[in-house]
Design a protein around this motif. Structure first.
Motif, PDB file in Angstrom:
ATOM      1  N   CYS A 257      -4.681   4.457 -10.223  1.00 31.23           N
ATOM      2  CA  CYS A 257      -3.643   3.469 -10.546  1.00 31.23           C
ATOM      3  C   CYS A 257      -3.517   3.381 -12.049  1.00 31.23           C
ATOM      4  O   CYS A 257      -4.488   3.040 -12.752  1.00 31.23           O
ATOM      5  CB  CYS A 257      -3.992   2.102  -9.951  1.00 31.23           C
ATOM      6  SG  CYS A 257      -2.670   0.886 -10.164  1.00 31.23           S
ATOM      7  N   ALA A 285       1.999  -0.463  -1.785  1.00 32.20           N
ATOM      8  CA  ALA A 285       1.915   0.860  -2.407  1.00 32.20           C
ATOM      9  C   ALA A 285       0.715   1.630  -1.883  1.00 32.20           C
ATOM     10  O   ALA A 285       0.804   2.840  -1.594  1.00 32.20           O
ATOM     11  CB  ALA A 285       1.837   0.709  -3.926  1.00 32.20           C
ATOM     12  N   CYS A 289       1.058   5.121   0.399  1.00 29.39           N
ATOM     13  CA  CYS A 289       0.898   6.150  -0.621  1.00 29.39           C
ATOM     14  C   CYS A 289       0.182   7.364  -0.037  1.00 29.39           C
ATOM     15  O   CYS A 289      -0.696   7.231   0.833  1.00 29.39           O
ATOM     16  CB  CYS A 289       0.092   5.578  -1.799  1.00 29.39           C
ATOM     17  SG  CYS A 289       0.053   6.638  -3.241  1.00 29.39           S
ATOM     18  N   ILE A 295      -0.704   5.740  -8.306  1.00 29.35           N
ATOM     19  CA  ILE A 295       0.233   4.610  -8.283  1.00 29.35           C
ATOM     20  C   ILE A 295       0.521   4.225  -9.731  1.00 29.35           C
ATOM     21  O   ILE A 295      -0.410   4.006 -10.525  1.00 29.35           O
ATOM     22  CB  ILE A 295      -0.359   3.410  -7.521  1.00 29.35           C
ATOM     23  CG1 ILE A 295      -0.598   3.784  -6.061  1.00 29.35           C
ATOM     24  CG2 ILE A 295       0.579   2.206  -7.614  1.00 29.35           C
ATOM     25  CD1 ILE A 295      -1.340   2.708  -5.280  1.00 29.35           C
ATOM     26  N   ASN A 312       4.992   4.657  -6.240  1.00 31.19           N
ATOM     27  CA  ASN A 312       3.955   5.449  -5.585  1.00 31.19           C
ATOM     28  C   ASN A 312       4.590   6.626  -4.857  1.00 31.19           C
ATOM     29  O   ASN A 312       5.784   6.609  -4.533  1.00 31.19           O
ATOM     30  CB  ASN A 312       3.153   4.598  -4.597  1.00 31.19           C
ATOM     31  CG  ASN A 312       3.994   4.115  -3.430  1.00 31.19           C
ATOM     32  OD1 ASN A 312       4.642   3.079  -3.531  1.00 31.19           O
ATOM     33  ND2 ASN A 312       3.990   4.850  -2.323  1.00 31.19           N
TER      34      ASN A 312
END
Length: 379
Positions: A257, A285, A289, A295, A312
């Motif tokens: 992330c 997300a 994903c 992300i 994402n």
């Protein structure tokens, strides 16, 4: 709820009616017509008398002529007859002009009755002067019908969801009972199997807790009755803290992330509600994903406010589903066995919170990307 919506709608259109000031407009027009007709009648009557006098003076009359005697009678009594004729004429004009508002009331009552009877036909008021009111009544009728239909759809979705949740609650509960029974009965169970069964039971218990929380969310969450509690917070720190809390979920799917944001950014908002928005968006997300992907969260500041974008990699969402993604009880994943199939309240609640902050949220999906764009104005 439906009745309350209709009452609010009628109140809203009632305020519009006050703004239109239709009653005063009709009264003003009636008074203007009365004055105009009174002038026309007065000058017309005087004109008839003058013309008649001129014509009568050019004719040779004899005392024995009945018409002559009648004209002499009118001439002698003109000082009394003229005011009588004027007053009678004025009364007739006022009567016919002031009779119209009563016909307007009848037509208005007809229009309201058509709304109350749920007529399928458009309301048609006969008088052209009531065109604005006619349009307004049809708008009210259309909005009420739309709200009633939307309420029926929402109620059906809610009922379906309760049925689904009942099934979802039973599934993990049955699994938990099964594995716990094994742990109870199998005294000589190998430690590896014992730990595995405990882990499965714990996972099912957590799933059950999530479903129960979502179930109570349906009945207790009502944004319209929750006022914002505004305070100042560093939005960057909030997002960093959220990403840290999600690390265990990232590890399950081997996700990264990345946060692209300034060093700090102070904003005013309802902190708890805004944390809930970002938690829902980040959870969404993670759920949708691809594994081993990244992300992206981007925070930018503008003159009017702030943009927070969650992006994402995931299967492209069809436009038909994107159109309903913020509706209550809408589930993007309709399967009952996956963790992504929640109650369908997260995005709906997020949208309501953002709109409470006078902001907007938009979603788009293309080329195996899912992007949520949140805009928050400066409060």
């Amino acid at each position: 709820m439906n009745q309350q919506k209709n009452q609010n709608l009628l109140k809203q259109y009632g305020e519009w009616g006050i703004k239109l000031n239709k009653s005063k407009q009709l009264l003003r027009k009636a008074m203007i017509r009365i004055i105009i007709y009174a002038f026309i009648y007065t000058f017309g009557l005087l004109g008839v008398i003058v013309i008649g006098w001129q014509l009568a003076s050019r004719i040779t009359w004899y005392n024995s002529n009945p018409i002559y005697e009648f004209l002499i009678l009118i001439q002698n009594g003109l000082i009394i007859l003229l005011p009588v004729l004027l007053i009678c004429g004025y009364l007739v004009i006022v009567f016919f002009e002031l009779r119209k508002p009563y016909t307007y009331l009848d037509e208005l009552a007809y229009g309201i009755q058509e709304i109350n009877n749920r007529s399928t036909y458009a309301i048609r008021l006969e008088d052209d002067e009531l065109k604005e009111l006619n349009d307004l009544l049809n708008q009210i009728k259309s909005e009420i019908e739309f709200n009633e239909q939307a309420a029926k759809v929402a109620e059906q979705k809610k009922n379906d969801l309760i049925v689904y949740l009942a099934h979802d609650l039973k599934t993990p509960l049955t699994s938990m009972i099964g594995y716990l029974m094994i742990l109870k009965d199998e005294k000589e169970l190998p430690q590896k199997s014992h730990d595995h069964y405990v882990e499965i039971a714990l996972d099912k218990a957590q799933r059950l807790e999530d479903l129960i929380n979502e179930f109570f969310e349906i009945t207790r969450f009502n944004l319209t009755q929750q006022a914002l509690e505004i305070s100042q917070i560093d939005l960057v720190r909030m997002l960093e803290q959220l990403i840290y809390e999600f690390k265990p979920m990232f590890q399950e799917k081997n996700l990264n992330c990345e946060l692209q944001a300034p060093k700090s950014l102070a904003i005013k908002c309802d902190v708890q509600k805004m944390q809930r928005v970002f938690d829902n968006l980040l959870k969404n997300a993670v759920n949708y994903c691809f594994e081993n992907s990244t992300i992206h969260i981007q925070l930018t500041e503008e003159k009017q406010g702030y943009h927070i974008v969650f992006e994402n990699s995931g299967y492209t969402i069809p436009q038909a589903k994107l159109d309903h993604i913020f509706e209550q009880f809408f589930r993007l994943d309709q399967s009952r066995g996956t963790k992504t199939g929640g109650a369908g309240l997260g995005l709906s609640i997020s949208k309501a919170i953002i709109e409470q902050h006078q902001g907007t949220i938009q979603v788009q999906s293309y080329d195996e990307k899912i992007i949520f764009d949140v805009f928050l104005p400066q409060l």
